[in-house]
Design a protein around this motif. Sequence first.
Motif, PDB file in Angstrom:
ATOM      1  N   LEU A 587       0.848  -1.191   0.000  1.00  0.00           N
ATOM      2  CA  LEU A 587       0.000   0.000   0.000  1.00  0.00           C
ATOM      3  C   LEU A 587       0.881   1.238   0.000  1.00  0.00           C
ATOM      4  CD1 LEU A 587      -2.765   1.440   0.290  1.00  0.00           C
ATOM      5  CD2 LEU A 587      -2.489   1.194   2.784  1.00  0.00           C
ATOM      6  N   VAL A 588       0.597   2.188  -0.888  1.00  0.00           N
ATOM      7  CA  VAL A 588       1.321   3.460  -0.904  1.00  0.00           C
ATOM      8  C   VAL A 588       0.785   4.311   0.236  1.00  0.00           C
ATOM      9  CG1 VAL A 588       1.875   5.511  -2.251  1.00  0.00           C
ATOM     10  CG2 VAL A 588       1.695   3.293  -3.383  1.00  0.00           C
ATOM     11  N   PRO A 589       1.612   4.732   1.183  1.00  0.00           N
ATOM     12  CA  PRO A 589       1.108   5.333   2.421  1.00  0.00           C
ATOM     13  C   PRO A 589       0.424   6.688   2.231  1.00  0.00           C
ATOM     14  CG  PRO A 589       3.501   5.404   2.357  1.00  0.00           C
ATOM     15  CD  PRO A 589       3.083   4.547   1.217  1.00  0.00           C
ATOM     16  N   ASP A 590       0.916   7.555   1.359  1.00  0.00           N
ATOM     17  CA  ASP A 590       0.392   8.925   1.272  1.00  0.00           C
ATOM     18  C   ASP A 590      -0.734   9.085   0.257  1.00  0.00           C
ATOM     19  OD1 ASP A 590       2.197   9.638   3.159  1.00  0.00           O
ATOM     20  OD2 ASP A 590       3.684  10.428   1.736  1.00  0.00           O
ATOM     21  N   VAL A 591      -1.052   8.035  -0.496  1.00  0.00           N
ATOM     22  CA  VAL A 591      -2.095   8.137  -1.529  1.00  0.00           C
ATOM     23  C   VAL A 591      -3.111   7.030  -1.303  1.00  0.00           C
ATOM     24  CG1 VAL A 591      -2.591   8.205  -3.989  1.00  0.00           C
ATOM     25  CG2 VAL A 591      -0.405   9.079  -3.155  1.00  0.00           C
ATOM     26  N   GLU A 592      -4.331   7.406  -1.059  1.00  0.00           N
ATOM     27  CA  GLU A 592      -5.393   6.424  -0.837  1.00  0.00           C
ATOM     28  C   GLU A 592      -5.754   5.753  -2.163  1.00  0.00           C
ATOM     29  OE1 GLU A 592      -9.894   6.224   1.128  1.00  0.00           O
ATOM     30  OE2 GLU A 592      -8.842   8.135   0.885  1.00  0.00           O
ATOM     31  N   ASN A 593      -6.078   4.462  -2.115  1.00  0.00           N
ATOM     32  CA  ASN A 593      -6.481   3.640  -3.270  1.00  0.00           C
ATOM     33  C   ASN A 593      -5.320   3.296  -4.202  1.00  0.00           C
ATOM     34  OD1 ASN A 593      -9.229   3.616  -2.534  1.00  0.00           O
ATOM     35  ND2 ASN A 593      -9.561   5.605  -3.560  1.00  0.00           N
ATOM     36  N   LEU A 594      -4.088   3.588  -3.838  1.00  0.00           N
ATOM     37  CA  LEU A 594      -2.948   3.299  -4.693  1.00  0.00           C
ATOM     38  C   LEU A 594      -2.117   2.180  -4.080  1.00  0.00           C
ATOM     39  CD1 LEU A 594      -1.297   3.945  -7.210  1.00  0.00           C
ATOM     40  CD2 LEU A 594      -0.026   5.647  -5.883  1.00  0.00           C
ATOM     41  N   TYR A 595      -1.825   1.159  -4.887  1.00  0.00           N
ATOM     42  CA  TYR A 595      -1.046   0.006  -4.448  1.00  0.00           C
ATOM     43  C   TYR A 595       0.066  -0.221  -5.480  1.00  0.00           C
ATOM     44  CZ  TYR A 595      -5.268  -0.719  -1.683  1.00  0.00           C
ATOM     45  OH  TYR A 595      -6.328  -0.556  -0.841  1.00  0.00           O
ATOM     46  N   ILE A 596       1.093  -0.918  -5.032  1.00  0.00           N
ATOM     47  CA  ILE A 596       2.224  -1.192  -5.914  1.00  0.00           C
ATOM     48  C   ILE A 596       2.808  -2.554  -5.589  1.00  0.00           C
ATOM     49  CG2 ILE A 596       3.899  -0.039  -4.402  1.00  0.00           C
ATOM     50  CD1 ILE A 596       5.401   0.816  -6.930  1.00  0.00           C
ATOM     51  N   ILE A 597       3.254  -3.266  -6.638  1.00  0.00           N
ATOM     52  CA  ILE A 597       4.013  -4.508  -6.477  1.00  0.00           C
ATOM     53  C   ILE A 597       5.429  -4.199  -6.925  1.00  0.00           C
ATOM     54  CG2 ILE A 597       4.284  -6.900  -7.222  1.00  0.00           C
ATOM     55  CD1 ILE A 597       1.318  -7.064  -7.629  1.00  0.00           C
ATOM     56  N   PRO A 598       6.352  -4.012  -5.981  1.00  0.00           N
ATOM     57  CA  PRO A 598       7.725  -3.669  -6.364  1.00  0.00           C
ATOM     58  C   PRO A 598       8.358  -4.771  -7.203  1.00  0.00           C
ATOM     59  CG  PRO A 598       7.339  -3.244  -4.032  1.00  0.00           C
ATOM     60  CD  PRO A 598       6.158  -4.035  -4.517  1.00  0.00           C
ATOM     61  N   SER A 599       9.319  -4.368  -8.006  1.00  0.00           N
ATOM     62  CA  SER A 599      10.021  -5.325  -8.861  1.00  0.00           C
ATOM     63  C   SER A 599      10.913  -6.233  -8.033  1.00  0.00           C
ATOM     64  CB  SER A 599      10.857  -4.575  -9.902  1.00  0.00           C
ATOM     65  OG  SER A 599      11.733  -5.442 -10.568  1.00  0.00           O
ATOM     66  N   ALA A 600      11.052  -7.474  -8.485  1.00  0.00           N
ATOM     67  CA  ALA A 600      11.957  -8.415  -7.841  1.00  0.00           C
ATOM     68  C   ALA A 600      13.356  -8.322  -8.415  1.00  0.00           C
ATOM     69  CB  ALA A 600      11.427  -9.837  -8.006  1.00  0.00           C
ATOM     70  N   GLY A 601      13.572  -7.411  -9.336  1.00  0.00           N
ATOM     71  CA  GLY A 601      14.849  -7.331 -10.038  1.00  0.00           C
ATOM     72  C   GLY A 601      15.905  -6.592  -9.265  1.00  0.00           C
ATOM     73  N   PRO A 602      17.126  -6.613  -9.819  1.00  0.00           N
ATOM     74  CA  PRO A 602      17.481  -7.334 -11.054  1.00  0.00           C
ATOM     75  C   PRO A 602      17.643  -8.826 -10.827  1.00  0.00           C
ATOM     76  CG  PRO A 602      19.401  -6.217 -10.172  1.00  0.00           C
ATOM     77  CD  PRO A 602      18.263  -5.831  -9.267  1.00  0.00           C
ATOM     78  N   VAL A 603      17.074  -9.621 -11.748  1.00  0.00           N
ATOM     79  CA  VAL A 603      17.145 -11.075 -11.655  1.00  0.00           C
ATOM     80  C   VAL A 603      17.588 -11.620 -13.002  1.00  0.00           C
ATOM     81  CG1 VAL A 603      15.360 -11.225  -9.898  1.00  0.00           C
ATOM     82  CG2 VAL A 603      14.729 -11.357 -12.320  1.00  0.00           C
ATOM     83  N   ARG A 604      18.128 -12.826 -12.998  1.00  0.00           N
ATOM     84  CA  ARG A 604      18.454 -13.514 -14.232  1.00  0.00           C
ATOM     85  C   ARG A 604      17.207 -14.188 -14.797  1.00  0.00           C
ATOM     86  NH1 ARG A 604      24.232 -16.556 -12.852  1.00  0.00           N
ATOM     87  NH2 ARG A 604      25.435 -14.633 -12.411  1.00  0.00           N
ATOM     88  N   GLN A 605      17.237 -14.472 -16.064  1.00  0.00           N
ATOM     89  CA  GLN A 605      16.120 -15.148 -16.738  1.00  0.00           C
ATOM     90  C   GLN A 605      14.819 -14.381 -16.527  1.00  0.00           C
ATOM     91  OE1 GLN A 605      16.749 -17.629 -18.725  1.00  0.00           O
ATOM     92  NE2 GLN A 605      18.900 -17.813 -18.102  1.00  0.00           N
ATOM     93  N   SER A 606      14.867 -13.054 -16.746  1.00  0.00           N
ATOM     94  CA  SER A 606      13.648 -12.260 -16.545  1.00  0.00           C
ATOM     95  C   SER A 606      12.546 -12.672 -17.519  1.00  0.00           C
ATOM     96  CB  SER A 606      13.973 -10.781 -16.730  1.00  0.00           C
ATOM     97  OG  SER A 606      14.449 -10.531 -18.048  1.00  0.00           O
ATOM     98  N   ALA A 607      12.920 -13.082 -18.733  1.00  0.00           N
ATOM     99  CA  ALA A 607      11.909 -13.495 -19.709  1.00  0.00           C
ATOM    100  C   ALA A 607      11.153 -14.726 -19.231  1.00  0.00           C
ATOM    101  CB  ALA A 607      12.572 -13.768 -21.058  1.00  0.00           C
ATOM    102  N   ALA A 608      11.843 -15.684 -18.624  1.00  0.00           N
ATOM    103  CA  ALA A 608      11.178 -16.881 -18.118  1.00  0.00           C
ATOM    104  C   ALA A 608      10.208 -16.541 -16.999  1.00  0.00           C
ATOM    105  CB  ALA A 608      12.225 -17.881 -17.629  1.00  0.00           C
ATOM    106  N   ILE A 609      10.560 -15.572 -16.131  1.00  0.00           N
ATOM    107  CA  ILE A 609       9.660 -15.184 -15.043  1.00  0.00           C
ATOM    108  C   ILE A 609       8.423 -14.487 -15.603  1.00  0.00           C
ATOM    109  CG2 ILE A 609       9.474 -13.740 -12.992  1.00  0.00           C
ATOM    110  CD1 ILE A 609      12.460 -14.199 -12.550  1.00  0.00           C
TER     111      ILE A 609
END
Length: 726
Positions: A587-609
């Motif tokens: 949940l984004v703390p300062d903005v209501e109704n806004l959510y985010i899924i942070p990136s897991a990167g940098p990772v190898r084989q990004s295309a496979a994920i």
Amino acid sequence: MTPPIVKRYIIAFEKYKWVGIASSCLVVAGSIVVAIQPDPPVTYVAQSALNYVSPTISFSKTGTDIQEQGKELTEDILLSNQILETVAAKVKTKPKTIGSNVTIKFPKGDKSGKLNSIILSYVDSNPNRAKEVLNELMKLMVQLSGEINTGRLKTIIKKLNDRLPEFKQELQAAENKLEEYDRRERPAIFAAENGSLLGGITSSQNQQRQIQFTISGIDAQIRSLENKLGLTVGQAYVSSALSADPIIASLRSQIYQVESQIAVLKKDLRPEHPTMIQLQRQKEASEELLQERASEVLGGGGMAAPIRGNVTGIRTQSSLDPTRQALANQMVALQTQRETLEQQLKQQKQQEEQLRRESSLVPNKQLERSRLEQVVGLKKAIYDQMQAKLTDAKTAEAETVSSLSIANQPTVSATQIKPKSVPSTLAIGGFLGVVIGGGIIFLLGSLEGTFKTREDIRESLKQKEVLLLGELPLIPVDDLDQEALPVLLSSDSPYLEFYEKFRSNLRRIGGQNLKVILITSVSSQEGKTVSAYNLGIASALAGKRTLIIETDLRSPSRASALKVSPDSYATIEPLLYYSSLSDCIRLVPDVENLYIIPSAGPVRQSAAIIESGEMRRLIEDARERYDLVILDTNPLSISNDPLLIQPYSDGIILVARPNHTQENMLGEAIDQLVEDELGLLGAIINGADIKVNIPAPVVELLVSPPEIDLEVIEPAAEISTIFGKK
């Protein structure tokens, strides 16, 4: 409003101003060097002229033509290396010096009247040498003209002598071919011309009609005899031949006698009686002899096949009386005569057909003979012309002279050179330096291949028929925190209205069905992440449940700009991280109704994920739970990850930025997305030069703190979140 070309020049000037200044300085330095040079010494110009000449009386056309061609001398011919070297050896100077100081002015228009002269000038510091050089040049030019004319005439005579025997042979070959054709085909052509061929066809037709009339009469006689005898022609021939043979008549008589005895004795004796048996054998022997004799008579002495048939038939066919035998012989004679006439008729038809074929070929033979006659005439005309040309060329040998003559002796005059003005030279150098420096700056800016203004990007999108969804302005940046992104966490930000317009345009073109959008750019530093974050903020402030998914797995997460800390363990187990929406969402703390899924990167084989089932189920689950899902991907020039995740979205939005986006790369990206039907919704222009009306309190907030610098930089760079701070 500043014109786009001025904007482009200002941008290029900021980037290449030192190159332009250096170029201007070089030009000014060159003008200074020219200005301080001393004035050149006094020079002398020697002038004279050469006249075009023609023989007063000419008896040959070749000589006249050569004299006229001799008037077409060029500067390269008159100032050849041989002439320059000869003159240089006499006056003891360099050929290159003579070539650079001499000037030739040819007459314009026709070669008559006052225009019938070639003006020569030579510049030198020594007047006597100038006069001597020019005098030697004119003598050699006159001599060269005569040699050229003589050489041309000799070349013409040589070529004519070389070609004349060849054309003579061709003429003789054509005449021999015509003579041979006349020997072979002339009789037929002559027969067609005098009418004998047509008369032969008519005579053959008359003979055919006469033979047919005779055959008709013979056929009538044969039919009359057939009716009288009751026999055909073939039967009459057989009966006549058998009846005329004495042996057959004797055998018939013997058979008749035996049959008479059998008829008398069969009343008293049985068939088994020896006498009856002997008589029966005599009869059979006679009948066998009768058959053999009949075969010999009809088969030509036994050479033909024997007659097939019973003895009764032979006896019947050989029983003609003398009168009937005479009629049969007459019928056979008529048939023989008919066959002879038919053979004659066939020969007459063949003869007529042959004559008709010859008649049909006569026009072609006449055309061929006419063609051969034309060839002979053409060859003879060419041969006669060449002989006449050779005679004319030999006559021209006595008339060929030089086409030039010396009109007058050289005259020498001094040339005064006006001293140059140093201020004027420096002023011209300064002006040229400014023009050249500015031109180099503009040229370097044009060769970059990047869009300089938002007008350029807008025009390119219009040509590609791509919808422009919004123009986003430059945002002030804090120099103290260059790594942060300029996200608009405050609802009072004056820049938020541009992203609200961007959001409303999306809703207008997509309606309620547009829930998952993919934001990408052509290359890096174009502001796609800033655009995705601020679009999500605008959507959330409008009351829409909004989710931002960072799908750029080749770079670290930028979620810290929204005051969200990425999961440190996501890089280790990315598939486990994306397996549950509830676990990876923040949940984004300062903005209501806004959510985010942070990136897991940098990772190898990004295309496979990206192509994994976990990512697909994550986006499908997000589609059901949220009103708007924004996919922030990496640029198209880095990898094909945006194209791999595109099937999960409802459309693609391209981000372009002045002074960063390459023209050719944007065009190629748009063509690929449109050609492959990948759902291109439109494009936005980020970092546009748009004036923003900032309220006074905000301006005071921005200007008052000493640590805040409102220098405007590119919005795609990592800039501060100053507008989100209270």
